[in-house]
Design a protein around this motif. Structure first.
Motif, short mmCIF file in Angstrom:
data_model
loop_
_atom_site.label_atom_id
_atom_site.label_comp_id
_atom_site.label_asym_id
_atom_site.label_seq_id
_atom_site.Cartn_x
_atom_site.Cartn_y
_atom_site.Cartn_z
N SER A 254 -3.35 -55.34 56.61
CA SER A 254 -3.83 -54.98 54.68
C SER A 254 -2.91 -53.99 54.07
O SER A 254 -2.86 -53.43 52.77
N SER A 255 -1.81 -52.87 55.02
CA SER A 255 -1.05 -51.90 54.24
C SER A 255 0.65 -51.72 55.26
O SER A 255 0.60 -52.70 55.85
N GLU A 256 1.48 -50.77 53.58
CA GLU A 256 2.48 -51.73 54.42
C GLU A 256 3.07 -50.25 55.37
O GLU A 256 3.06 -49.21 55.02
N LEU A 257 3.84 -50.65 56.93
CA LEU A 257 3.79 -49.73 57.55
C LEU A 257 5.19 -49.63 57.57
O LEU A 257 6.25 -51.21 57.99
N TRP A 258 5.86 -48.43 57.22
CA TRP A 258 7.18 -48.50 57.19
C TRP A 258 7.52 -46.94 58.10
O TRP A 258 7.00 -46.89 59.43
N ILE A 259 8.72 -47.75 59.18
CA ILE A 259 9.44 -46.73 60.57
C ILE A 259 10.35 -46.12 60.01
O ILE A 259 11.67 -46.99 59.48
N LEU A 260 10.77 -44.57 59.79
CA LEU A 260 11.84 -44.50 59.95
C LEU A 260 12.71 -43.31 61.39
O LEU A 260 12.46 -43.00 62.25
N HIS A 261 13.80 -43.67 61.60
CA HIS A 261 14.41 -43.26 63.13
C HIS A 261 15.51 -41.87 62.17
O HIS A 261 16.09 -42.13 61.95
N SER A 262 15.73 -40.93 63.32
CA SER A 262 16.33 -39.93 62.65
C SER A 262 18.01 -40.18 63.70
O SER A 262 17.61 -40.78 64.49
N THR A 263 18.57 -39.22 63.44
CA THR A 263 19.90 -39.75 63.64
C THR A 263 20.17 -38.86 64.96
O THR A 263 19.04 -38.01 65.95
N MET A 264 20.47 -39.00 65.51
CA MET A 264 20.63 -38.32 67.22
C MET A 264 21.30 -37.03 67.07
O MET A 264 21.00 -35.61 67.53
N GLU A 265 22.29 -36.48 65.99
CA GLU A 265 22.80 -35.05 65.71
C GLU A 265 20.92 -34.56 65.35
O GLU A 265 20.81 -33.57 66.11
N TYR A 266 20.07 -34.95 65.09
CA TYR A 266 18.81 -34.27 64.44
C TYR A 266 17.77 -34.03 65.46
O TYR A 266 17.38 -33.34 66.02
N ALA A 267 17.69 -35.45 66.42
CA ALA A 267 17.37 -35.61 67.15
C ALA A 267 17.60 -34.19 68.47
O ALA A 267 16.80 -33.84 69.30
N GLU A 268 19.20 -34.20 68.84
CA GLU A 268 19.59 -33.13 70.00
C GLU A 268 19.42 -31.85 69.38
O GLU A 268 19.09 -30.68 70.27
N LYS A 269 19.29 -31.34 67.80
CA LYS A 269 19.01 -30.35 67.52
C LYS A 269 17.89 -29.41 67.89
O LYS A 269 17.19 -28.66 68.27
N VAL A 270 15.96 -30.70 67.45
CA VAL A 270 14.92 -30.45 68.15
C VAL A 270 14.82 -29.99 69.75
O VAL A 270 14.27 -29.24 69.71
N ILE A 271 15.67 -31.32 70.01
CA ILE A 271 15.77 -31.11 72.07
C ILE A 271 15.91 -29.79 72.64
O ILE A 271 15.42 -28.74 73.19
N ALA A 272 17.23 -29.13 72.22
CA ALA A 272 17.95 -27.98 72.11
C ALA A 272 16.90 -26.77 71.58
O ALA A 272 17.13 -25.57 72.55
N GLU A 273 15.99 -26.69 70.62
CA GLU A 273 15.16 -25.76 70.17
C GLU A 273 14.03 -25.71 70.93
O GLU A 273 13.33 -24.46 71.85
N TYR A 274 13.18 -26.99 71.55
CA TYR A 274 11.49 -27.27 72.39
C TYR A 274 12.54 -27.56 73.69
O TYR A 274 11.01 -27.56 74.06
#
Length: 315
Positions: A254-274
């Motif tokens: 009954s709702s509109e559901l969306w999904i966003l995917h990050s770039t590889m560059e962004y994900a690697e930045k997060v993984i490098a930090e955490y």
């Protein structure tokens, strides 16, 4: 085929592992499939979430669709369609350029050639993993694979060291069983020693690891400012893809559901930090807000969702 190998283990129940297990079983091979997760799917898995009002929301947070590039695969897809396991996603798709803030290359609705599992992406994997001749063991992680020369077979051990059985052949559909990233995530050595198979080791080094974060969004009303149901995103360092998950065939929401995917560059930045370990709730909340803010910044009048949650869908 059964005269060559009669007992095979398949590690991983994504679409490649599930299809392999199904094909082997169809040819008379006894197959045991091991999957560390609670159910099948891999990159085609599904998540069920509960909103604050108690409403259940279902997301295909991994691969949004698959395409067909060979007649052999097309014949499989036709068989799955006949069993209502998949359908073509006949919506309009396009490309959004963050520099020009405009959509381009909008495809005509109904000619996409994109297929999805029905009623969920993991429906195909579920069916294949329960075919006759396939014994599926979910929630079971393979911790070690040892070659027994005298028995001419592979011994599989669980992470607790207990035997999972001996097999004449092993099919690994997940690179992590030999990847150093396995150690970074689990703190244990990879299950398979590549010194046993140096030729394969060389080939595996050329397979890239592509990390990605997904953001699941729930909206009360349709996002009418977006002229397509899915689009790739150019010239963003944060987002690579966005799609309306609830627009897929066989979905009921009954709702509109969306999904966003990050770039590889962004994900690697997060993984490098955490790090590669399972992200904390605080990290995922930070990722969710950053992905949503980037989605808002593209100038499409995106309202605040009633549900928002990030997930690392690959590492």
């Amino acid at each position: 085929m059964s005269s060559v190998l009669s007992k095979v283990a398949v590690v991983g129940s994504g679409i490649s592992g599930a299809a392999c297990a199904w094909s082997l079983a169809r040819n008379g091979v006894s197959v045991t499939l091991f999957e560390s997760a609670r159910g099948p799917g891999g990159r085609m898995s599904q998540r069920r979430e509960i909103a604050e009002d108690g409403k259940e929301l279902v997301f295909d947070h991994g691969a949004p669709y698959f395409t067909v590039s060979s007649t052999d695969v097309l014949s499989l897809v036709r068989e799955w369609e006949s069993k209502n396991l998949c359908a073509e996603w006949k919506e309009s798709f396009g490309v959004f350029d963050c520099f020009s803030n405009q959509f381009s290359s909008i495809e005509q609705e109904g000619v996409s050639g994109r297929y999805v599992g029905t009623p969920a992406m993991n429906s195909i994997c579920k069916a294949l993993c329960h075919e006759p001749g396939v014994e599926s063991k979910f929630g079971v992680s393979v911790g070690r694979m040892e070659w027994l020369e005298k028995d001419n077979s592979w011994l599989l051990l669980g992470i607790d060291g207990q035997s999972l059985g001996q097999f004449e052949g092993v099919v690994a559909s997940d690179k992590n069983i030999v990847s150093p990233r396995f150690t970074n995530v689990t703190g244990r050595v990879p299950p398979l020693d590549l010194n046993l198979i140096p030729d394969l080791a060389t080939k595996l080094q050329n397979i890239p690891a592509i990390p990605c974060f997904a953001l699941m969004l729930g909206f009360e009303q349709p996002l009418t400012s977006i002229p397509v149901r899915g689009f790739s995103i150019m010239n963003s360092k944060v987002l690579s893809w966005a799609y309306c998950d609830s627009s897929k065939p066989g979905r009921s929401s009954s709702s509109e559901l969306w999904i966003l995917h990050s770039t590889m560059e962004y994900a690697e930045k997060v993984i490098a930090e955490y790090g590669l370990q399972k992200p904390s709730d605080a990290t995922l909340k930070k990722v969710a807000e950053e992905l949503y803010q980037e989605f808002q910044s593209i100038g499409l009048s995106i309202p605040r969702p009633f549900f928002m949650k990030a997930h690392r869908c690959s590492s």
